[in-house]
Every structure is written in structure tokens, then in C-alpha cells.
Design an enzyme around this catalytic site. Structure first.
Site, PDB file in Angstrom:
ATOM      1  N   ILE A  32       0.831  -1.211   0.000  1.00  0.00           N
ATOM      2  CA  ILE A  32       0.000   0.000   0.000  1.00  0.00           C
ATOM      3  C   ILE A  32       0.867   1.264   0.000  1.00  0.00           C
ATOM      4  O   ILE A  32       0.416   2.320  -0.462  1.00  0.00           O
ATOM      5  CB  ILE A  32      -0.963  -0.046   1.218  1.00  0.00           C
ATOM      6  N   HIS A  97       5.828 -12.102   5.695  1.00  0.00           N
ATOM      7  CA  HIS A  97       5.770 -11.646   4.303  1.00  0.00           C
ATOM      8  C   HIS A  97       7.168 -11.291   3.840  1.00  0.00           C
ATOM      9  O   HIS A  97       7.998 -10.832   4.626  1.00  0.00           O
ATOM     10  CB  HIS A  97       4.825 -10.447   4.150  1.00  0.00           C
ATOM     11  N   HIS A  99       9.181  -8.875   1.188  1.00  0.00           N
ATOM     12  CA  HIS A  99       9.088  -7.716   0.303  1.00  0.00           C
ATOM     13  C   HIS A  99       9.978  -7.979  -0.920  1.00  0.00           C
ATOM     14  O   HIS A  99      11.151  -8.332  -0.757  1.00  0.00           O
ATOM     15  CB  HIS A  99       9.644  -6.453   0.970  1.00  0.00           C
TER      16      HIS A  99
END
Ligand code: 5GP
Ligand code: ZN
Length: 110
Positions: A32, A97, A99
Site C-alpha cells: 500500500i 511476508h 518484500h
């Protein structure tokens, strides 16, 4: 599934989000707040809080394959990319997660 987890909500569809990649175990979607033209988050569907809690090498292997495809699709193969996992409290979201960011250019140009 953790009902308070933002990434679990994205994975379940409770928060709508287009996926750049999806299979039975992994999703990838854009960050985001991207720090580069390509900034994808590669996320196991299962709620694992931290890299140190990842005990399943099969998931790690599937993440590797997903990232390889995304590097190629986003034409980052020779343009400079970074794969980053924050953990141990350095992470903002407690659902594991990876990146994938780029292009960063060549080290010699940085
Ligand atoms: P961390 O610091 O945990 O490694 O990174 C979390 C990342 O998730 C941040 O880069 C942040 O911009 C991103 N992020 C946080 N909330 C959302 C969201 O609701 N949707 C998306 N697509 N990314 C998010
Ligand atoms: Zn989660």
C-alpha cells in the site's frame, strides 16, 4: 486465519485486493506504500507470525518459486531487486511476508 490480522483479511477476501500471484499456499499483492515502482508482498496463506516461526520448508520453497516468477514478470532479473523479511519486532505486520522491491539498479550505480 487470525481475525485481527490485516493480511489474513486480504487473503480471505474480506478486504478486496488484486493479487499479482496466487496458488494454494501463497499470495502476492502490491504494498500500500510502495518504496519502488515494484513493491510486492509475497505472503503465505497460513498465518505465521514471524520468520523464526516458519518450520515448513515446503512453504519456503513455494515462496521462492513465486518470487522467481515475479522477478521475471516484473523484468527485474538484471535491473536490481531486493528481497527483504523484517522480523524480531522490526516488522509492522505480524503475518510473515517477503518484500520484493525494485528496480534498484546495479550495485556499481548505487
Ligand atoms: P513490515 O514492516 O511488516 O515488513 O511491512 C509491512 C508492509 O505492509 C508495509 O510496507 C506496509 O506498507 C504494508 N501494508 C500495511 N497494511 C497494508 C494493507 O492494508 N494493504 C497493503 N497492500 N499493504 C499494507
Ligand atoms: Zn494473518
Amino acid at each position: 486465519m487470525d481475525k485481527n490480522c490485516i493480511f489474513c483479511k486480504i487473503i480471505s477476501g474480506e478486504i478486496p485486493k488484486e493479487f499479482a500471484f496466487e496458488n494454494a499456499d501463497i499470495v502476492a499483492f502490491s504494498d500500500i506504500r510502495p518504496i519502488k515502482p515494484v513493491h510486492l508482498l509475497i505472503v503465505p496463506k497460513i498465518h505465521i507470525t514471524d520468520f523464526t516461526k516458519l518450520e515448513n520448508d515446503l512453504i519456503l520453497g513455494k515462496i521462492r518459486i513465486a518470487i522467481l516468477g515475479l522477478i521475471e514478470q516484473n523484468k527485474l532479473t538484471d535491473k536490481g531487486y531486493r528481497i527483504v523479511v523484517n522480523g524480531g519486532g522490526a516488522q509492522a505486520v505480524d503475518h510473515l511476508h517477503f518484500h520484493l522491491t525494485g528496480p534498484w539498479g546495479k550495485a556499481a550505480e548505487l
